[in-house]
Design a protein around this motif. Structure first.
Motif, PDB file in Angstrom:
ATOM      1  N   THR A 179      -9.684  57.000  40.429  1.00 20.21           N
ATOM      2  CA  THR A 179      -9.356  55.705  39.823  1.00 20.21           C
ATOM      3  C   THR A 179      -8.476  54.894  40.778  1.00 20.21           C
ATOM      4  O   THR A 179      -7.442  55.394  41.236  1.00 20.21           O
ATOM      5  N   VAL A 180      -8.916  53.658  41.071  1.00 23.04           N
ATOM      6  CA  VAL A 180      -8.111  52.808  41.945  1.00 23.04           C
ATOM      7  C   VAL A 180      -7.616  51.578  41.172  1.00 23.04           C
ATOM      8  O   VAL A 180      -8.220  51.162  40.176  1.00 23.04           O
ATOM      9  N   VAL A 181      -6.491  51.076  41.653  1.00 23.23           N
ATOM     10  CA  VAL A 181      -5.872  49.920  40.986  1.00 23.23           C
ATOM     11  C   VAL A 181      -5.724  48.796  42.014  1.00 23.23           C
ATOM     12  O   VAL A 181      -5.202  49.022  43.115  1.00 23.23           O
ATOM     13  N   PHE A 182      -6.221  47.609  41.650  1.00 20.44           N
ATOM     14  CA  PHE A 182      -6.046  46.424  42.510  1.00 20.44           C
ATOM     15  C   PHE A 182      -5.067  45.486  41.805  1.00 20.44           C
ATOM     16  O   PHE A 182      -5.325  45.046  40.691  1.00 20.44           O
ATOM     17  N   HIS A 183      -3.955  45.195  42.466  1.00 16.80           N
ATOM     18  CA  HIS A 183      -2.977  44.242  41.931  1.00 16.80           C
ATOM     19  C   HIS A 183      -3.355  42.858  42.436  1.00 16.80           C
ATOM     20  O   HIS A 183      -3.445  42.652  43.648  1.00 16.80           O
ATOM     21  N   ILE A 184      -3.567  41.903  41.500  1.00 11.24           N
ATOM     22  CA  ILE A 184      -3.981  40.552  41.872  1.00 11.24           C
ATOM     23  C   ILE A 184      -2.857  39.568  41.490  1.00 11.24           C
ATOM     24  O   ILE A 184      -2.231  39.744  40.447  1.00 11.24           O
ATOM     25  N   GLU A 185      -2.639  38.547  42.334  1.00 14.75           N
ATOM     26  CA  GLU A 185      -1.528  37.617  42.061  1.00 14.75           C
ATOM     27  C   GLU A 185      -1.776  36.846  40.760  1.00 14.75           C
ATOM     28  O   GLU A 185      -0.911  36.811  39.893  1.00 14.75           O
ATOM     29  N   ASN A 186      -2.997  36.311  40.597  1.00 13.20           N
ATOM     30  CA  ASN A 186      -3.328  35.606  39.357  1.00 13.20           C
ATOM     31  C   ASN A 186      -4.727  36.040  38.941  1.00 13.20           C
ATOM     32  O   ASN A 186      -5.716  35.663  39.569  1.00 13.20           O
ATOM     33  N   LYS A 218     -11.597  47.943  33.993  1.00 13.85           N
ATOM     34  CA  LYS A 218     -10.856  47.293  32.913  1.00 13.85           C
ATOM     35  C   LYS A 218      -9.638  46.591  33.507  1.00 13.85           C
ATOM     36  O   LYS A 218      -9.254  46.861  34.659  1.00 13.85           O
ATOM     37  N   ILE A 219      -9.076  45.685  32.698  1.00 16.65           N
ATOM     38  CA  ILE A 219      -7.870  44.983  33.171  1.00 16.65           C
ATOM     39  C   ILE A 219      -6.669  45.562  32.444  1.00 16.65           C
ATOM     40  O   ILE A 219      -6.691  45.773  31.222  1.00 16.65           O
ATOM     41  N   SER A 220      -5.654  45.857  33.205  1.00 14.20           N
ATOM     42  CA  SER A 220      -4.420  46.340  32.620  1.00 14.20           C
ATOM     43  C   SER A 220      -3.285  45.512  33.222  1.00 14.20           C
ATOM     44  O   SER A 220      -3.023  45.589  34.424  1.00 14.20           O
ATOM     45  N   LYS A 221      -2.629  44.692  32.360  1.00 10.61           N
ATOM     46  CA  LYS A 221      -1.612  43.730  32.810  1.00 10.61           C
ATOM     47  C   LYS A 221      -2.208  42.847  33.930  1.00 10.61           C
ATOM     48  O   LYS A 221      -3.241  42.238  33.752  1.00 10.61           O
ATOM     49  N   ASP A 222      -1.572  42.859  35.123  1.00 14.65           N
ATOM     50  CA  ASP A 222      -2.101  42.024  36.202  1.00 14.65           C
ATOM     51  C   ASP A 222      -2.946  42.820  37.188  1.00 14.65           C
ATOM     52  O   ASP A 222      -3.089  42.437  38.348  1.00 14.65           O
ATOM     53  N   SER A 223      -3.497  43.913  36.709  1.00 15.93           N
ATOM     54  CA  SER A 223      -4.227  44.792  37.633  1.00 15.93           C
ATOM     55  C   SER A 223      -5.639  45.048  37.132  1.00 15.93           C
ATOM     56  O   SER A 223      -5.912  45.004  35.934  1.00 15.93           O
ATOM     57  N   ILE A 224      -6.513  45.355  38.098  1.00 19.31           N
ATOM     58  CA  ILE A 224      -7.856  45.800  37.754  1.00 19.31           C
ATOM     59  C   ILE A 224      -7.870  47.317  37.979  1.00 19.31           C
ATOM     60  O   ILE A 224      -7.494  47.784  39.069  1.00 19.31           O
ATOM     61  N   VAL A 225      -8.252  48.046  36.944  1.00 18.08           N
ATOM     62  CA  VAL A 225      -8.299  49.515  37.052  1.00 18.08           C
ATOM     63  C   VAL A 225      -9.769  49.921  37.054  1.00 18.08           C
ATOM     64  O   VAL A 225     -10.508  49.598  36.115  1.00 18.08           O
TER      65      VAL A 225
END
Lengths: 241, 311
Positions: free
Chosen positions: B228-235, B254-261
Motif C-alpha cells: 500500500t502506497v500513500v501519495f500526499h497531494i497539496e490540494n 481511496k482518499i484519506s484526508k489529503d492523501s491518496i491511499v
C-alpha cells in the motif's frame, strides 16, 4: 540404566531436603521420638520383669523397623509432584534421563534418608539400653541377631516396600495434598497391617527373616509395576492438574 | 533439521494439534505463533519428544522422537526453556547448573569451565553461590536460559524467553539469540511478542491447532497484504479516482484526508507512472510513502480469517 544419573538425582534431592531446615529437623524428630518411647517401655519392662527382661527387650526394637517406611511415605509421595509444581520437571524431562532412571533417583533419596535415620535410631536405642541394663544383667544385651537382622535387612526392605508403594500410589494422584493423604492414610496403615504378625511374633528371628524375604519379593514386584506406571508423559500432562 | 510430518495429538476428545507439516532448517530462528490454547506448547513438547503423537511423527536429525530408546540421543541435541523458569530455589545458581550439566553427561571439568564462561557472559558469576530463591525474576530467566544452553545443544527451544525481562535484559537475550544463530544453532521460539518475532525470526509459523501459515515475516506480509502506497497531494480537490483506479497495476484506491491511499503492484516500478499522471493533471505531489504492515497485522489477519473459517 545409567547409575551416575540416578546418583546425581538422589544427591540433588538430598541437598534440597538438607537445605530445607523445617523438613530436615522434623525428619530427625521421628527416630528420636521412637527411640525415647522404645527405651521408656523397654526399661519399664526390664524393671518389672527382672530375669525375663533379656527375652522381652528386643521386641521393642521392632517399632524402629517402621522408620524408613514412615519417612519415605512422608517425603517420597511429593518428590515428583513438587518438581512439577515448581516447574522444574519439564527441563528435567528434557535431559537424557530415562523414566526408570528418574524413578530410581526419586526413590533412592527418601529411601536413603529413611534407612540412615533407622540406623541412627537402632544405634541410639541399643547404646542407651546397654548403658541402662549392663549393671542389672552384667553383660551387653545388644546387639542381638534379631536387632541386626531388623536393622540391616528388615528396615531397608520395609523402606523399599514403602517407597515403591508410595511412588506407585502418588503416580495416580493429581496433587501434592492427595499424594500425601493417600500415602498417610493408605500406604502406612497397609504396611502396619502387614507388620502386625511380626510384632505379634516378638523376637522370633525366623519369622523376621521370612517376613524380610517376603517384603523384598513384594518390593521388587512393586518396583517393576511402578516403573511401568511412571511415564513422563502421564506425569507431564496429568499430574498436578 | 527437524521434520514435522502429519503431526497430530489428541487429548481425550480435545484436539491439541492436527496434521502439522513443516521443517525447521539448521541455523535459523523459527518462531511459533498462535493464540492461547492454540497448541504451541503441545507442538514444542511433541518436537522435543516429551509427549508422543497420536498420529504423524517428528524427526530430529533423522531420529524419530517415537523411537523411545533413542530419545536420550535427541535430548542431548536439544535444550528447552519452559515458559516458567523452574529452578531448585533452595540450591545455589551454580549447583542448579552443575546438576543439569551432570544430567547431560558433562564432565565436572567441562561443567566448571562452561558454567564460568556463561555466568560471566550473563553477569551472574558474582551470584553463583547465592540461593536461586534470592534472585530477581530477570536473573532467574537468565539462569534458565543459561541452563538451556549449558550442554551446547544444536537445537534451542525457547518458550516466551523475554517474558518478565527489563528492556536491558531483553536486549541482551535478543542479542544472545542472534549469536546462537551465528554460531550455527537453531532457535525455536514460541512467543506472544510479535514485534520480537518480526525482528528476530527467519521464518514464522502461525498455528491454531493446525498450521495456518508458514514463511518469512516479509513473505507473509506480502501474502496477506498487498503493498500500500500513500501519495500526499497539496490540494486534492478535482482528483478523479476512477482514472487512477483504472490503471492496470492499481488494485484499490481511496482518499484519506489529503492523501491518496492505493494498493499497488510493484510500487518501485509503478510509482513513477502514478506520479507522472498526477503531475500531468496539475497536482503537486508533496510526499510518497509506503504503509508498513507489522507481523502483528499479519498475525491478526490470519487468526481472524481462521476463526471465520476462511483459512
Amino acid at each position: 540404566m545409567n547409575f551416575s544419573l540416578v546418583r546425581e538425582m538422589m544427591r540433588k534431592d538430598l541437598q534440597e531436603v538438607r537445605k530445607n531446615g523445617y523438613v530436615f529437623y522434623s525428619l530427625l524428630l521421628l527416630p528420636i521420638m521412637l527411640v525415647v518411647i522404645s527405651v521408656i517401655d523397654s526399661f519399664a519392662i526390664a524393671l518389672s520383669s527382672s530375669g525375663k527382661a533379656s527375652m522381652l527387650l528386643p521386641t521393642f526394637s521392632t517399632i524402629l523397623v517402621f522408620i524408613p517406611a514412615i519417612i519415605t511415605s512422608l517425603i517420597g509421595s511429593t518428590s515428583v509432584i513438587l518438581e512439577k509444581n515448581n516447574h522444574s520437571l519439564e527441563p528435567l524431562l528434557a535431559t537424557p534421563i530415562t523414566d526408570s532412571e528418574l524413578f530410581a533417583g526419586k526413590a533412592l533419596a527418601p529411601l536413603s534418608i529413611g534407612i540412615l535415620l533407622s540406623w541412627l535410631a537402632f544405634t541410639l536405642y541399643m547404646a542407651i539400653m546397654d548403658v541402662l541394663t549392663y549393671g542389672h544383667l552384667g553383660y551387653f544385651l545388644f546387639p542381638t541377631e534379631l536387632t541386626l537382622v531388623q536393622m540391616f535387612f528388615l528396615a531397608p526392605v520395609t523402606g523399599m516396600l514403602g517407597t515403591f508403594l508410595t511412588l506407585l500410589v502418588s503416580s495416580k494422584m493429581k496433587d501434592v495434598r492427595a499424594a500425601q493423604q493417600v500415602s498417610a492414610l493408605v500406604v502406612l496403615p497397609l504396611l502396619l497391617l502387614i507388620f502386625l504378625p511380626i510384632i505379634a511374633s516378638g523376637s522370633d528371628l525366623l519369622i523376621n527373616l521370612l517376613a524380610g524375604v517376603g517384603f523384598l519379593i513384594a518390593a521388587l514386584a512393586i518396583f517393576f509395576v511402578s516403573v511401568k506406571a511412571f511415564r513422563r508423559e502421564t506425569i507431564l500432562i496429568s499430574w498436578g492438574k | 533439521m527437524i521434520r514435522v510430518s502429519g503431526l497430530t495429538r489428541v487429548y481425550g476428545n480435545t484436539v491439541g494439534v492436527e496434521d502439522l507439516n513443516f521443517e525447521i532448517r539448521d541455523a535459523e530462528i523459527f518462531a511459533l505463533l498462535g493464540p492461547n490454547g492454540s497448541g504451541k506448547t503441545t507442538t514444542l513438547r511433541l518436537m522435543t519428544g516429551m509427549i508422543s503423537p497420536t498420529n504423524g511423527y517428528v524427526s530430529v536429525d533423522d531420529i524419530r522422537t517415537d523411537q523411545l530408546q533413542r530419545l536420550p540421543e535427541i535430548h542431548r541435541k536439544i535444550g528447552i526453556l519452559p515458559e516458567v523458569p523452574g529452578h531448585y530455589e533452595n540450591l545455589s545458581a551454580y549447583r542448579n547448573l552443575q546438576f543439569f550439566g551432570r544430567m547431560y553427561g558433562m564432565s565436572d571439568r567441562a561443567i566448571e569451565s562452561r558454567t564460568k564462561d556463561l555466568m560471566i557472559e550473563f553477569e551472574l558469576w558474582d551470584k553463583r553461590e547465592s540461593a536461586v530463591a534470592t534472585f530477581s525474576k530477570g536473573m532467574k530467566q537468565k539462569l534458565a536460559i543459561l541452563r538451556t544452553v549449558m550442554h551446547d545443544p544444536k537445537y534451542v527451544f525457547l518458550d516466551e524467553p523475554l517474558s518478565g525481562l527489563d528492556p536491558e535484559s531483553s536486549k541482551f537475550v535478543r542479542d544472545y539469540m542472534k549469536s546462537l544463530k551465528e554460531n550455527g544453532k537453531t532457535v525455536i521460539l514460541s512467543t506472544h511478542d510479535l514485534d520480537d518475532a518480526d525482528k528476530l525470526s527467519d521464518r514464522v509459523a502461525v498455528v491454531r491447532n493446525r498450521l495456518l501459515a508458514i514463511d518469512s515475516p516479509s513473505a507473509l506480509k506480502a501474502q496477506v497484504f498487498k503493498r500500500t502506497v500513500v501519495f500526499h497531494i497539496e490540494n486534492i480537490q478535482g482528483l478523479d479516482l476512477k482514472e487512477i483506479g483504472a490503471m492496470p497495476f492499481v488494485n484499490s484506491v481511496k482518499i484519506s484526508k489529503d492523501s491518496i491511499v492505493m494498493e499497488v503492484e510493484s510500487p518501485e516500478k509503478n510509482n513513477p507512472d502514478i506520479t507522472a499522471y498526477l503531475v500531468g493533471k496539475g497536482f503537486r505531489v508533496q510526499f510518497i510513502g509506503e504503509i508498513r504492515r507489522s507481523l502483528e497485522d499479519v498475525y491478526l489477519s490470519i487468526v481472524e480469517k481462521s476463526k471465520e473459517g476462511k483459512l
